[in-house]
Scaffold this motif. Structure first.
Motif, PDB file in Angstrom:
ATOM      1  N   ILE A  10       4.201   7.371   2.248  1.00 27.67           N
ATOM      2  CA  ILE A  10       4.902   6.245   2.857  1.00 27.67           C
ATOM      3  C   ILE A  10       4.807   5.048   1.929  1.00 27.67           C
ATOM      4  CG2 ILE A  10       4.997   4.647   4.814  1.00 27.67           C
ATOM      5  CD1 ILE A  10       3.628   6.844   6.484  1.00 27.67           C
ATOM      6  N   VAL A  11       5.967   4.515   1.561  1.00 26.08           N
ATOM      7  CA  VAL A  11       6.053   3.279   0.793  1.00 26.08           C
ATOM      8  C   VAL A  11       6.993   2.364   1.560  1.00 26.08           C
ATOM      9  CG1 VAL A  11       6.634   2.206  -1.401  1.00 26.08           C
ATOM     10  CG2 VAL A  11       5.725   4.526  -1.377  1.00 26.08           C
ATOM     11  N   GLY A  12       6.471   1.261   2.114  1.00 19.99           N
ATOM     12  CA  GLY A  12       7.310   0.400   2.947  1.00 19.99           C
ATOM     13  C   GLY A  12       7.784   1.170   4.159  1.00 19.99           C
ATOM     14  N   LYS A  13       9.102   1.304   4.315  1.00 15.59           N
ATOM     15  CA  LYS A  13       9.642   2.046   5.463  1.00 15.59           C
ATOM     16  C   LYS A  13      10.162   3.420   5.047  1.00 15.59           C
ATOM     17  CE  LYS A  13      14.159  -0.231   5.060  1.00 15.59           C
ATOM     18  NZ  LYS A  13      15.183  -1.019   5.734  1.00 15.59           N
ATOM     19  N   ALA A  71       3.792   6.379 -10.184  1.00 12.32           N
ATOM     20  CA  ALA A  71       5.040   5.604 -10.185  1.00 12.32           C
ATOM     21  C   ALA A  71       4.923   4.305  -9.395  1.00 12.32           C
ATOM     22  CB  ALA A  71       6.173   6.464  -9.600  1.00 12.32           C
ATOM     23  N   PHE A  72       3.787   4.083  -8.729  1.00 16.37           N
ATOM     24  CA  PHE A  72       3.663   2.938  -7.824  1.00 16.37           C
ATOM     25  C   PHE A  72       2.506   2.034  -8.217  1.00 16.37           C
ATOM     26  CE2 PHE A  72       5.502   6.470  -5.490  1.00 16.37           C
ATOM     27  CZ  PHE A  72       6.664   5.889  -4.992  1.00 16.37           C
ATOM     28  N   ARG A  73       2.699   0.744  -7.960  1.00 16.32           N
ATOM     29  CA  ARG A  73       1.613  -0.225  -8.108  1.00 16.32           C
ATOM     30  C   ARG A  73       1.032  -0.518  -6.743  1.00 16.32           C
ATOM     31  NH1 ARG A  73       4.000  -4.698 -12.385  1.00 16.32           N
ATOM     32  NH2 ARG A  73       4.118  -3.303 -14.187  1.00 16.32           N
ATOM     33  N   GLY A  74      -0.017  -1.314  -6.736  1.00 17.71           N
ATOM     34  CA  GLY A  74      -0.608  -1.704  -5.455  1.00 17.71           C
ATOM     35  C   GLY A  74      -1.686  -0.732  -5.008  1.00 17.71           C
ATOM     36  N   ARG A  75      -2.176  -0.980  -3.812  1.00 18.44           N
ATOM     37  CA  ARG A  75      -3.260  -0.165  -3.257  1.00 18.44           C
ATOM     38  C   ARG A  75      -2.760   1.234  -2.919  1.00 18.44           C
ATOM     39  NH1 ARG A  75      -6.207  -2.056   2.278  1.00 18.44           N
ATOM     40  NH2 ARG A  75      -4.029  -1.967   2.937  1.00 18.44           N
ATOM     41  N   LYS A  76      -3.599   2.229  -3.142  1.00 15.40           N
ATOM     42  CA  LYS A  76      -3.231   3.619  -2.846  1.00 15.40           C
ATOM     43  C   LYS A  76      -4.262   4.211  -1.899  1.00 15.40           C
ATOM     44  CE  LYS A  76      -0.830   3.864  -7.157  1.00 15.40           C
ATOM     45  NZ  LYS A  76      -1.066   3.657  -8.568  1.00 15.40           N
ATOM     46  N   MET A  77      -3.766   4.818  -0.846  1.00 15.53           N
ATOM     47  CA  MET A  77      -4.673   5.304   0.190  1.00 15.53           C
ATOM     48  C   MET A  77      -4.290   6.705   0.648  1.00 15.53           C
ATOM     49  SD  MET A  77      -5.626   3.589   3.838  1.00 15.53           S
ATOM     50  CE  MET A  77      -6.698   2.417   3.053  1.00 15.53           C
ATOM     51  N   THR A  97       0.842  -1.194   0.000  1.00 14.52           N
ATOM     52  CA  THR A  97       0.000   0.000   0.000  1.00 14.52           C
ATOM     53  C   THR A  97       0.880   1.248   0.000  1.00 14.52           C
ATOM     54  OG1 THR A  97      -1.669  -1.170   1.293  1.00 14.52           O
ATOM     55  CG2 THR A  97      -1.851   1.227   1.206  1.00 14.52           C
ATOM     56  N   VAL A  98       0.547   2.192  -0.874  1.00 13.57           N
ATOM     57  CA  VAL A  98       1.180   3.514  -0.840  1.00 13.57           C
ATOM     58  C   VAL A  98       0.234   4.423  -0.066  1.00 13.57           C
ATOM     59  CG1 VAL A  98       2.166   5.387  -2.187  1.00 13.57           C
ATOM     60  CG2 VAL A  98       2.105   3.085  -3.134  1.00 13.57           C
ATOM     61  N   VAL A  99       0.719   4.978   1.036  1.00  9.16           N
ATOM     62  CA  VAL A  99      -0.120   5.818   1.895  1.00  9.16           C
ATOM     63  C   VAL A  99       0.320   7.273   1.768  1.00  9.16           C
ATOM     64  CG1 VAL A  99      -0.808   6.323   4.269  1.00  9.16           C
ATOM     65  CG2 VAL A  99      -0.540   3.950   3.534  1.00  9.16           C
ATOM     66  N   TYR A 100      -0.664   8.156   1.596  1.00 10.14           N
ATOM     67  CA  TYR A 100      -0.419   9.602   1.624  1.00 10.14           C
ATOM     68  C   TYR A 100      -1.218  10.173   2.799  1.00 10.14           C
ATOM     69  CZ  TYR A 100       1.386   9.089  -3.133  1.00 10.14           C
ATOM     70  OH  TYR A 100       2.121   8.715  -4.245  1.00 10.14           O
ATOM     71  N   ALA A 101      -0.521  10.613   3.841  1.00  6.09           N
ATOM     72  CA  ALA A 101      -1.182  11.264   4.977  1.00  6.09           C
ATOM     73  C   ALA A 101      -1.167  12.769   4.741  1.00  6.09           C
ATOM     74  CB  ALA A 101      -0.453  10.922   6.272  1.00  6.09           C
ATOM     75  N   ILE A 102      -2.300  13.417   4.948  1.00  3.88           N
ATOM     76  CA  ILE A 102      -2.428  14.862   4.705  1.00  3.88           C
ATOM     77  C   ILE A 102      -2.732  15.566   6.021  1.00  3.88           C
ATOM     78  CG2 ILE A 102      -3.748  16.662   3.513  1.00  3.88           C
ATOM     79  CD1 ILE A 102      -4.182  14.759   1.210  1.00  3.88           C
ATOM     80  N   GLY A 103      -1.977  16.632   6.290  1.00  2.00           N
ATOM     81  CA  GLY A 103      -2.120  17.378   7.538  1.00  2.00           C
ATOM     82  C   GLY A 103      -3.369  18.255   7.578  1.00  2.00           C
ATOM     83  N   ASP A 104      -3.485  19.079   8.604  1.00  2.00           N
ATOM     84  CA  ASP A 104      -4.680  19.871   8.913  1.00  2.00           C
ATOM     85  C   ASP A 104      -5.037  20.814   7.760  1.00  2.00           C
ATOM     86  OD1 ASP A 104      -3.390  18.787  11.180  1.00  2.00           O
ATOM     87  OD2 ASP A 104      -4.375  20.219  12.498  1.00  2.00           O
ATOM     88  N   VAL A 105      -6.258  20.663   7.239  1.00  2.00           N
ATOM     89  CA  VAL A 105      -6.699  21.448   6.073  1.00  2.00           C
ATOM     90  C   VAL A 105      -7.294  22.791   6.501  1.00  2.00           C
ATOM     91  CG1 VAL A 105      -8.247  21.468   4.073  1.00  2.00           C
ATOM     92  CG2 VAL A 105      -7.100  19.344   4.741  1.00  2.00           C
ATOM     93  N   HIS A 106      -8.086  22.811   7.569  1.00  2.00           N
ATOM     94  CA  HIS A 106      -8.676  24.044   8.108  1.00  2.00           C
ATOM     95  C   HIS A 106      -9.286  24.938   7.031  1.00  2.00           C
ATOM     96  CE1 HIS A 106      -8.033  23.781  12.367  1.00  2.00           C
ATOM     97  NE2 HIS A 106      -6.731  23.579  12.248  1.00  2.00           N
ATOM     98  N   GLY A 107     -10.195  24.389   6.259  1.00  2.00           N
ATOM     99  CA  GLY A 107     -10.941  25.213   5.318  1.00  2.00           C
ATOM    100  C   GLY A 107     -10.194  25.627   4.072  1.00  2.00           C
ATOM    101  N   LYS A 155      -9.653   9.265  -8.204  1.00  4.58           N
ATOM    102  CA  LYS A 155      -9.734   7.969  -8.891  1.00  4.58           C
ATOM    103  C   LYS A 155      -8.500   7.116  -8.584  1.00  4.58           C
ATOM    104  CE  LYS A 155     -10.662   5.954 -13.391  1.00  4.58           C
ATOM    105  NZ  LYS A 155     -10.827   6.193 -14.840  1.00  4.58           N
ATOM    106  N   GLY A 156      -8.758   5.845  -8.238  1.00  8.80           N
ATOM    107  CA  GLY A 156      -7.667   4.914  -7.945  1.00  8.80           C
ATOM    108  C   GLY A 156      -7.231   4.903  -6.490  1.00  8.80           C
ATOM    109  N   PHE A 157      -7.850   5.754  -5.661  1.00  8.23           N
ATOM    110  CA  PHE A 157      -7.465   5.860  -4.251  1.00  8.23           C
ATOM    111  C   PHE A 157      -8.604   5.422  -3.330  1.00  8.23           C
ATOM    112  CE2 PHE A 157      -4.378   8.662  -6.126  1.00  8.23           C
ATOM    113  CZ  PHE A 157      -3.280   8.621  -5.283  1.00  8.23           C
TER     114      PHE A 157
END
Length: 244
Positions: free
Chosen positions: A232-235, A41-47, A13-23, A74-76
């Motif tokens: 985050i991809v792996g470590k 650039a990545f295969r697998g699940r995207k979140m 899984t490729v994870v993208y964490a997004i910080g505080d948006v606040h409007g 799309k795709g996430f």
């Protein structure tokens, strides 16, 4: 009702964490576009994992909530966590928090985004209760329901995603919800003794820097114009921003 705590297998899984948006709706859309391009650039699940605080302070809280209620890019897959500002807004709407404390922490800007001027309402109505009633009628029930269902944490074998942080020495399943939404100093002091990497927001930083095993990615978008994501991809991790 306690909020959900999600356990996730992050392998492949490729994870993208997004910080505080606040409007900051435009900044979020720009960052999502960059994430979409980066993820090619990545295969697998995207979140995408949103770390909470979608409302208050910035100009477009309503549009941010509507955007997050709609399907993800799309795709996430997308998980939206609760922040202390969603909880404060709900506390006001439910009558557990009076209007002024919420307005002081950014509720005024949130109401403006819904077409409500609380000062004008206060001049129109003699009773504060009536003002509150008019305000509560204005917020769409679907938006309230969305904020009520937000989980408070996502954890995997090596990572924890949470709005504010965790209390050291307490198992994840036993963490107090108020700590997950609000903690600062006790969590910061224990950064080097954490047993997982903790990705969080809540406390504004100029530049995200690893401190022990925690990474704060709240770069104060409502005042800096910079909304930050961690891929985050792996470590391995990499920071992205709407400004890069």
């Amino acid at each position: 009702m306690p909020r959900e705590r999600l356990v996730m297998d992050m392998r492949d899984t490729v994870v993208y964490a997004i910080g505080d948006v606040h409007g900051c709706h435009d900044e979020l859309r720009t960052l999502e576009h960059k994430i979409g391009f980066d993820a090619q650039a990545f295969r697998g699940r995207k979140m995408i994992i949103m770390l909470g605080d979608y409302v208050d302070r910035g100009p477009n809280s309503r549009r941010v909530i509507e955007h997050l209620m709609a399907p993800p890019p799309k795709g996430f897959m997308r998980v939206c966590l609760a922040g202390n500002h969603e909880v404060a807004m709900l506390a006001y709407l439910d009558g557990h928090l009076s209007r002024e404390p919420w307005l002081r922490v950014g509720g005024r800007e949130t109401l403006f985004s819904y077409g409500v001027d609380p000062e004008r309402l206060a001049n129109l109505y003699d009773s504060g209760d009536e003002v509150d009633e008019r305000i509560r009628e204005t917020i769409p029930a679907s938006h309230v329901a969305f904020m009520r269902t937000l989980p408070v944490m996502v954890c995997s074998e090596k990572f924890v995603f949470v709005h504010a942080g965790i209390r050291p020495g307490i198992a994840l399943e036993a963490q107090d919800e108020a700590d997950l939404l609000n903690i600062r100093e006790e969590f910061f002091r224990a950064a080097h003794s954490l047993d997982r990497w903790v990705v969080h927001g809540h406390t504004i930083v100029d530049v995200p820097k690893l401190d022990g095993r925690r990474l704060d990615i709240d770069t104060g978008a409502f005042q800096s114009g910079r909304l930050t994501a961690l891929r985050i991809v792996g470590k391995y991790g990499r920071l992205l921003s709407n400004k890069d």
